[in-house]
Design a protein around this motif. Structure first.
Motif, PDB file in Angstrom:
ATOM      1  N   SER A 135      22.805 -19.809  37.056  1.00 26.95           N
ATOM      2  CA  SER A 135      22.346 -19.351  35.747  1.00 26.95           C
ATOM      3  C   SER A 135      22.513 -20.441  34.698  1.00 26.95           C
ATOM      4  N   THR A 136      23.565 -21.264  34.832  1.00 22.10           N
ATOM      5  CA  THR A 136      23.761 -22.357  33.881  1.00 22.10           C
ATOM      6  C   THR A 136      22.667 -23.400  34.022  1.00 22.10           C
ATOM      7  N   ILE A 137      22.348 -23.759  35.259  1.00 18.23           N
ATOM      8  CA  ILE A 137      21.312 -24.750  35.489  1.00 18.23           C
ATOM      9  C   ILE A 137      19.971 -24.254  34.956  1.00 18.23           C
ATOM     10  N   ALA A 146       7.676 -24.645  32.843  1.00 17.98           N
ATOM     11  CA  ALA A 146       8.789 -25.534  32.473  1.00 17.98           C
ATOM     12  C   ALA A 146       9.751 -25.726  33.645  1.00 17.98           C
ATOM     13  N   MET A 147      10.093 -24.625  34.340  1.00 16.99           N
ATOM     14  CA  MET A 147      11.009 -24.730  35.473  1.00 16.99           C
ATOM     15  C   MET A 147      10.384 -25.514  36.629  1.00 16.99           C
ATOM     16  N   MET A 148       9.084 -25.330  36.843  1.00 17.52           N
ATOM     17  CA  MET A 148       8.394 -26.094  37.882  1.00 17.52           C
ATOM     18  C   MET A 148       8.397 -27.586  37.552  1.00 17.52           C
ATOM     19  N   SER A 149       8.141 -27.902  36.309  1.00 16.71           N
ATOM     20  CA  SER A 149       8.155 -29.301  35.882  1.00 16.71           C
ATOM     21  C   SER A 149       9.535 -29.914  36.081  1.00 16.71           C
ATOM     22  N   ALA A 150      10.569 -29.138  35.758  1.00 15.51           N
ATOM     23  CA  ALA A 150      11.940 -29.627  35.928  1.00 15.51           C
ATOM     24  C   ALA A 150      12.243 -29.900  37.392  1.00 15.51           C
ATOM     25  N   LEU A 151      11.847 -28.986  38.271  1.00 13.04           N
ATOM     26  CA  LEU A 151      12.090 -29.165  39.708  1.00 13.04           C
ATOM     27  C   LEU A 151      11.394 -30.414  40.226  1.00 13.04           C
ATOM     28  N   LEU A 152      10.125 -30.559  39.908  1.00 12.71           N
ATOM     29  CA  LEU A 152       9.357 -31.676  40.445  1.00 12.71           C
ATOM     30  C   LEU A 152       9.855 -33.008  39.899  1.00 12.71           C
ATOM     31  N   SER A 153      10.123 -33.071  38.607  1.00 13.96           N
ATOM     32  CA  SER A 153      10.570 -34.341  38.020  1.00 13.96           C
ATOM     33  C   SER A 153      11.926 -34.754  38.579  1.00 13.96           C
ATOM     34  N   ALA A 154      12.840 -33.787  38.704  1.00 13.23           N
ATOM     35  CA  ALA A 154      14.168 -34.101  39.249  1.00 13.23           C
ATOM     36  C   ALA A 154      14.061 -34.589  40.686  1.00 13.23           C
ATOM     37  N   ALA A 155      13.239 -33.925  41.482  1.00  7.55           N
ATOM     38  CA  ALA A 155      13.080 -34.315  42.885  1.00  7.55           C
ATOM     39  C   ALA A 155      12.481 -35.718  42.997  1.00  7.55           C
ATOM     40  N   VAL A 174      18.077 -24.649  43.751  1.00  7.62           N
ATOM     41  CA  VAL A 174      17.577 -23.271  43.685  1.00  7.62           C
ATOM     42  C   VAL A 174      17.713 -22.633  42.316  1.00  7.62           C
ATOM     43  N   GLY A 175      18.386 -23.297  41.368  1.00  5.40           N
ATOM     44  CA  GLY A 175      18.519 -22.708  40.037  1.00  5.40           C
ATOM     45  C   GLY A 175      17.183 -22.471  39.365  1.00  5.40           C
ATOM     46  N   PRO A 176      16.396 -23.529  39.151  1.00 10.11           N
ATOM     47  CA  PRO A 176      15.064 -23.298  38.585  1.00 10.11           C
ATOM     48  C   PRO A 176      14.181 -22.425  39.468  1.00 10.11           C
ATOM     49  N   LEU A 177      14.321 -22.555  40.800  1.00 10.20           N
ATOM     50  CA  LEU A 177      13.524 -21.723  41.710  1.00 10.20           C
ATOM     51  C   LEU A 177      13.868 -20.252  41.536  1.00 10.20           C
ATOM     52  N   ALA A 178      15.175 -19.930  41.445  1.00 11.67           N
ATOM     53  CA  ALA A 178      15.578 -18.536  41.237  1.00 11.67           C
ATOM     54  C   ALA A 178      15.035 -17.998  39.918  1.00 11.67           C
ATOM     55  N   ALA A 179      15.026 -18.849  38.881  1.00  3.99           N
ATOM     56  CA  ALA A 179      14.483 -18.430  37.590  1.00  3.99           C
ATOM     57  C   ALA A 179      12.984 -18.158  37.691  1.00  3.99           C
ATOM     58  N   ILE A 180      12.257 -18.998  38.436  1.00  2.76           N
ATOM     59  CA  ILE A 180      10.814 -18.804  38.617  1.00  2.76           C
ATOM     60  C   ILE A 180      10.537 -17.513  39.377  1.00  2.76           C
ATOM     61  N   VAL A 181      11.301 -17.263  40.449  1.00  2.00           N
ATOM     62  CA  VAL A 181      11.106 -16.038  41.248  1.00  2.00           C
ATOM     63  C   VAL A 181      11.285 -14.805  40.377  1.00  2.00           C
ATOM     64  N   GLN A 182      12.357 -14.791  39.582  1.00  2.00           N
ATOM     65  CA  GLN A 182      12.618 -13.618  38.747  1.00  2.00           C
ATOM     66  C   GLN A 182      11.545 -13.445  37.676  1.00  2.00           C
ATOM     67  N   ALA A 183      11.172 -14.537  37.020  1.00  2.00           N
ATOM     68  CA  ALA A 183      10.162 -14.446  35.968  1.00  2.00           C
ATOM     69  C   ALA A 183       8.803 -14.045  36.532  1.00  2.00           C
ATOM     70  N   SER A 198      19.334 -13.133  39.133  1.00  2.00           N
ATOM     71  CA  SER A 198      19.854 -12.755  40.445  1.00  2.00           C
ATOM     72  C   SER A 198      19.238 -13.682  41.485  1.00  2.00           C
ATOM     73  N   ILE A 199      20.007 -14.062  42.476  1.00  2.00           N
ATOM     74  CA  ILE A 199      19.566 -15.067  43.439  1.00  2.00           C
ATOM     75  C   ILE A 199      19.272 -14.411  44.778  1.00  2.00           C
TER      76      ILE A 199
END
Length: 494
Positions: free
Chosen positions: A123-125, A144-153, A329-338, A349-350
């Protein structure tokens, strides 16, 4: 030309041809190895996407979640390729573990940590860096979360390619920050949190290096420089193993049991203290028996630190899996929930399948691409033996505990690599101190030329500067890349 000479020349020609084919086969295998690794990684990402699609069925926004699952798998692969080297590198560099053994232990312990104890920092991430309500709509938040995942990777992938161990936590943080700024402006970012993370750039490696150097000083002064090294080791090795056991027990009680029972810091420290004392008492006869017949020299001491070093590397991998799986999985979990509920401001929730993606991705990344960084951290920064590597592992555990107690957001990468630097720079200082002492006693034998003194440096300055530069630019680089990706995605969707 006789028949015998002709046969000999024919055999020589055949040998040369066979040698060419052999060299070609070796070269082909060398070139294809990275291609095979990349191919297997690509298959894993595709299987992850297919599995997510089958699991979700024809639910709302299933395609978006499938794409996010693929990005999460890609990020997890890069975490395994880069971050895990920090835990296993010292043990491999000290020859306490083979590369194969290190990878096997790390795969098991990283997966166990992610599945059994991971998830508390997700949740913090996902939301501790930017204010979700500033995103406006669920779609903006998802992009935004997708962009964060891709840029970090992409950034971690680049760092692995150039051989720099960077913080995947800072990469994701930078990605989330950059996408948040691009989506909602600078006011969307929690700047106090970012300030604390920026402070950890300095705190993590300095604290890790200082603790590692302190333990190496303790080992040198109390064991290595003693006349009877074995007798000194019988006293101090059980104490050091007890400190390790107590530290890891406190850490795992604090982090590893959170899904079963919540344990506060004082209770965790009490548990660690009790277990540390028990292990100290148990190790006294064990070390006494193990040290019987050993010669009174430094090489003999390596035997006593071998098994504790392997155990500490395994425990560090468990702790790493429990914490850093959140980066994938932090941004991924946020994307799934949203995507599924339309809510992006509530607590996250994860799903179990999301945690499995993180665990398996980290393991695959380590197996396919991890050896490069393991060798760099373990042997190319400074020379490690079991005593020095043990100081690095012990420093990492103690520093994380102290940082958790103080509430400091530290990086496991920076702590571990800072510990390696701390050990190396302490050895340089100690060597200079001994040279000065020897010069006072025999000045004619210790006058080294400036070039010779530079050659005797025990930390490779080129690696030091490369790693520091990569650490400094990780957050801004990931942020800029994430902002650009968000703008491109948003423009394409509009």
């Amino acid at each position: 030309m006789t028949q015998q000479q002709g046969d000999r020349r024919h055999l020589e020609t055949l040998d040369r041809d066979l040698a060419r084919y052999s060299n070609l086969e070796i070269a082909t295998a060398y070139v294809s190895r990275p291609m095979i690794g990349t191919g297997i990684a690509l298959v894993f990402v595709l299987v992850t996407g297919i599995g997510a699609l089958l699991f979700l069925g024809q639910s709302n926004n299933s395609i978006i979640v499938v794409i996010a699952a693929c990005l999460g798998a890609y990020m997890a692969l890069n975490i395994g390729a880069n971050d895990v080297a920090n835990n296993m590198g010292p043990a491999v560099g000290a020859n306490a573990l083979t590369m194969g053994g290190a990878i096997a232990i790390a795969v098991i312990c990283e997966s166990a940590g992610a599945l059994l104890a991971g998830g508390d920092v997700v949740s913090t991430i996902a939301k501790g860096i930017i204010a979700p309500q500033s995103m406006g709509t669920a779609s903006i938040f998802i992009w935004a979360m997708m962009s964060a995942l891709l840029s970090a990777a992409l950034w971690v992938n680049l760092a692995t390619w150039i051989g720099a161990p960077v913080s995947t936590t800072h990469s994701v943080v930078g990605g989330v920050m950059g996408a948040g700024i691009a989506a909602a402006g600078f006011g969307a970012v929690y700047w106090p949190t970012m300030g604390a993370i920026a402070a950890s750039w300095v705190i993590s490696p300095v604290l890790g290096g200082a603790v590692a150097a302190a333990f190496l000083w303790l080992i040198k002064s109390r064991i290595i420089y003693r006349d009877d090294k074995i007798a000194a080791a019988r006293v101090w090795v059980p104490i050091l193993v007890g400190i390790m056991a107590g530290t890891f027990s406190a850490y795992l009680a604090l982090k590893g049991l959170k899904k079963i029972i919540k344990i506060d810091m004082p209770t965790a420290l009490l548990i660690g203290s009790i277990i540390g004392v028990l292990v100290w008492l148990v190790m006294i006869p064990v070390i006494r028996k193990q040290s019987q017949g050993l010669e009174n020299r430094n090489k003999s001491l390596k035997v006593l630190f071998g098994i504790p070093l392997v155990v500490s590397a395994a425990l560090l991998s468990f702790a790493h899996g429990a914490n850093d799986v959140a980066n994938a999985v932090g941004p991924l979990a946020a994307i799934v929930q949203a995507s599924q509920s339309g809510s992006f401001t509530d607590a996250i929730s994860i799903p179990n399948w999301v945690m499995i993606i993180g665990a398996f991705g980290i393991s695959f990344g380590l197996f396919l691409f991890g050896p490069k960084l393991i060798r760099m951290v373990g042997g190319q920064i400074t020379k490690l033996n079991p005593m020095r590597a043990y100081c690095v592992a012990l420093s990492a555990a103690i520093t994380v505990i102290v940082a958790s107690w103080l509430g400091l957001p530290v990086s496991s990468t920076h702590i571990a690599v800072g510990g390696v630097f701390g050990v190396g720079f302490f050895r340089e200082w100690d060597a200079e101190r001994r040279i000065r002492k020897a010069r006072m006693e025999m000045p004619e034998r210790t006058n080294y030329a400036p070039e010779e003194r530079r050659r005797r440096k025990l930390v490779r300055r080129s690696h030091f500067m490369t790693i520091i530069a990569a650490w400094v630019i990780t957050v801004p680089a990931a942020a800029i890349l994430s902002g650009i990706i968000f703008i491109l995605i948003n423009s394409a969707v509009d």
